[in-house]
Design a protein around this motif. Structure first.
Motif, PDB file in Angstrom:
ATOM      1  N   ILE A 223       0.758  -1.450  -0.193  1.00 23.27           N
ATOM      2  CA  ILE A 223       0.512   0.274  -0.087  1.00 23.27           C
ATOM      3  C   ILE A 223       0.797   1.584   0.099  1.00 23.27           C
ATOM      4  CG2 ILE A 223      -1.803   0.976   1.595  1.00 23.27           C
ATOM      5  CD1 ILE A 223      -2.918  -1.183   2.648  1.00 23.27           C
ATOM      6  N   THR A 224       0.526   1.946  -0.694  1.00 26.34           N
ATOM      7  CA  THR A 224       1.363   4.025  -0.616  1.00 26.34           C
ATOM      8  C   THR A 224      -0.071   3.783  -0.466  1.00 26.34           C
ATOM      9  OG1 THR A 224       2.612   3.099  -3.084  1.00 26.34           O
ATOM     10  CG2 THR A 224       2.172   5.448  -2.371  1.00 26.34           C
TER      11      THR A 224
ATOM     12  N   ALA B 178       2.667  -5.631 -11.654  1.00 30.09           N
ATOM     13  CA  ALA B 178       2.678  -4.608 -11.901  1.00 30.09           C
ATOM     14  C   ALA B 178       1.541  -4.381 -11.414  1.00 30.09           C
ATOM     15  CB  ALA B 178       2.727  -4.103 -12.945  1.00 30.09           C
TER      16      ALA B 178
ATOM     17  N   VAL C 241      -4.539  -5.620  -4.695  1.00 27.23           N
ATOM     18  CA  VAL C 241      -5.810  -6.004  -5.415  1.00 27.23           C
ATOM     19  C   VAL C 241      -7.110  -5.692  -3.754  1.00 27.23           C
ATOM     20  CG1 VAL C 241      -7.108  -7.253  -6.494  1.00 27.23           C
ATOM     21  CG2 VAL C 241      -4.972  -7.403  -6.218  1.00 27.23           C
TER      22      VAL C 241
END
Ligand code: NAP
Ligand code: MG
Length: 403
Positions: free
Chosen positions: A76-77, A307, A311
């Motif tokens: 997670i960013t 990439a 999700v």
């Protein structure tokens, strides 16, 4: 059959949400039963990054640098929503950006081609690999708003306060905007090295795109650095491998990319790479089939990942105890490419074959009609699909028939 022995370790970076659920399944079903390998693990889940004030990301990057091979799960960013969701101390930067900066590498995005999965651009039958020069240009620019009449100038002053150049940009008679940006030769050269090395390793032709007809100093510098390096270091190797290097204007290159059937490496400037990687991903159809490889300029260090992201939508189903149909293929290819790199460095032929087989069984399974929902939807309404666990079961069975 005895497990294949792998002498040197690889760095295993765990991540977040559904991607991390898949990550564990890959190791349980497709790696651990077949390989005797030491995984140097780093937990880059958002909680652990918060706990360590993001020190863990830096440590992981240093470990990849040392061990030369790493494989990374999606992470997670954090944006503002994630900061409150996880009660984070701060909005940490993207781990991918941090790792890329420490390894000083280039990211190559490559789609996985499977014959029975239709592509939006139907004649893209081979993969088009996009390399993005992820430094400088508009991403490090300074912009201004102009609200009164006046003159915008671009000035370069040396450290000893001498004005070396001063260019008038524009006389404003009415409001407008202005912008200035930069790049440095060293970064362009590192990018060129990564691209030439990648092209040779994969035996694909390389094209660099710029707009040097307009930016006769800025973009011309990219062209010149690539041209010089090619002639000095790579021309012989390219000729030997029967591949070519060419510079093309960006507008000509996009036209060619649309017309050609793939099978080449495209070196893009920063903004072009940002745009084209999304365009190419969509053209090939599925995020679940897009891989991403970070390579150092000398080609020695490699970090791989899928990439796609974590999700989240599937994870929400998963934690409710519902079945998902999440495609693990791009993540499996992250493992296979990392193992392949390990095999090359260690000269381990058995591991090399294993890494190739891992890719083959994914493709064979899908071609036999075993696939996740994202791919089935592309094939058509009659195509059956498997849930995540069923798909893993099918893959493990294929692998067990070989090993
Ligand atoms: P995402 O995780 O890539 O998912 C977007 C959508 O694409 C999913 O909702 C799903 O569609 C489909 N999809 C992606 N991968 C799939 C797979 N393997 N199998 C099946 N369907 C798949 O992007 P996001 O939802 O925008 O981002 C979620 C989180 O991931 C964010 O927190 C972001 O920061 C992070 N992220 C990380 C990376 C990285 O680590 N490299 C990259 C991108 C995003 P349906 O819901 O329609 O099934
Ligand atoms: Mg983009």
């Amino acid at each position: 059959m005895p497990k294949i022995k792998v002498k040197n370790p690889i760095v295993d970076i765990c991540g977040d949400e559904m991607a991390n659920v898949i990550w564990d399944k890959i190791k349980t079903n497709l790696i651990n039963p077949f390989l005797e390998i030491k995984l140097v693990k780093f937990d880059l889940s958002i909680k652990n990054r918060d706990l360590t004030n993001d020190k863990i990301t830096h440590e992981a990057a240093q470990a990849i640098k040392k061990i030369q091979t790493g494989v990374k799960c999606a992470t997670i960013t954090p944006d503002d929503k994630r900061v409150s969701e996880f009660n984070l101390k701060k909005k940490y930067p993207s781990p991918n950006g941090t790792i890329r900066n420490i390894l000083n590498g280039t990211i190559f995005r490559e789609p996985i081609i499977i014959s029975n999965i239709p592509r939006f651009v139907t004649h893209w039958n081979e993969s088009m690999i996009i390399a993005r020069h992820a430094f400088g240009d508009i991403y490090r620019s300074k912009e201004i708003s102009v609200n009164t009449k006046g003159t915008l100038t671009l000035r370069f002053e040396s450290h000893d306060k001498k004005i070396i150049t001063e260019e008038k940009i524009f006389d404003f008679e009415s409001p407008g905007v202005g912008l200035s940006y930069f790049n440095v030769d060293k970064s362009i050269k590192d990018f060129a090295f990564s691209c030439f090395n990648f092209a040779i390793e994969r035996k694909v032709p390389l094209f660099l795109s710029t707009k040097n007809t307009i930016l006769q100093k800025y973009d011309e510098r990219f062209k010149k650095i690539f041209d010089e390096l090619y002639r000095k270091n790579f021309e012989k190797e390219f000729l030997k491998n029967k591949i070519i290097y060419q510079h093309r204007l960006i507008d000509d290159m996009v036209a060619c990319a649309m017309k050609w059937s793939g099978g080449f490496l495209w070196a893009c400037k920063n903004y072009d790479g940002d745009v084209m990687s999304d365009l190419v991903a969509q053209g090939y159809g599925s995020l679940g089939l897009m891989t991403s490889v970070l390579k150092s300029p000398d080609g020695r260090i490699l970090e791989t990942e899928a990439a796609h992201g974590t999700v989240t939508s599937h994870y929400k189903q998963h934690i409710k105890g519902l079945n998902t149909s999440t495609n693990p293929i791009a993540s499996i290819f992250a493992w296979s490419r990392a193992l392949n790199h390990r095999a090359t460095i260690d000269k381990n032929d058995k591991l090399k074959k294993f890494s190739e087989d891992l890719e083959k069984i994914c493709i064979n399974s899908v071609e036999k009609g075993n696939m996740t929902k994202d791919l089935a939807l592309m094939v058509g309404p009659d195509q059956k699909w498997l849930n995540t666990n069923e798909f893993f079961k099918a893959l493990r069975k294929e692998m067990e028939s070989l090993y």
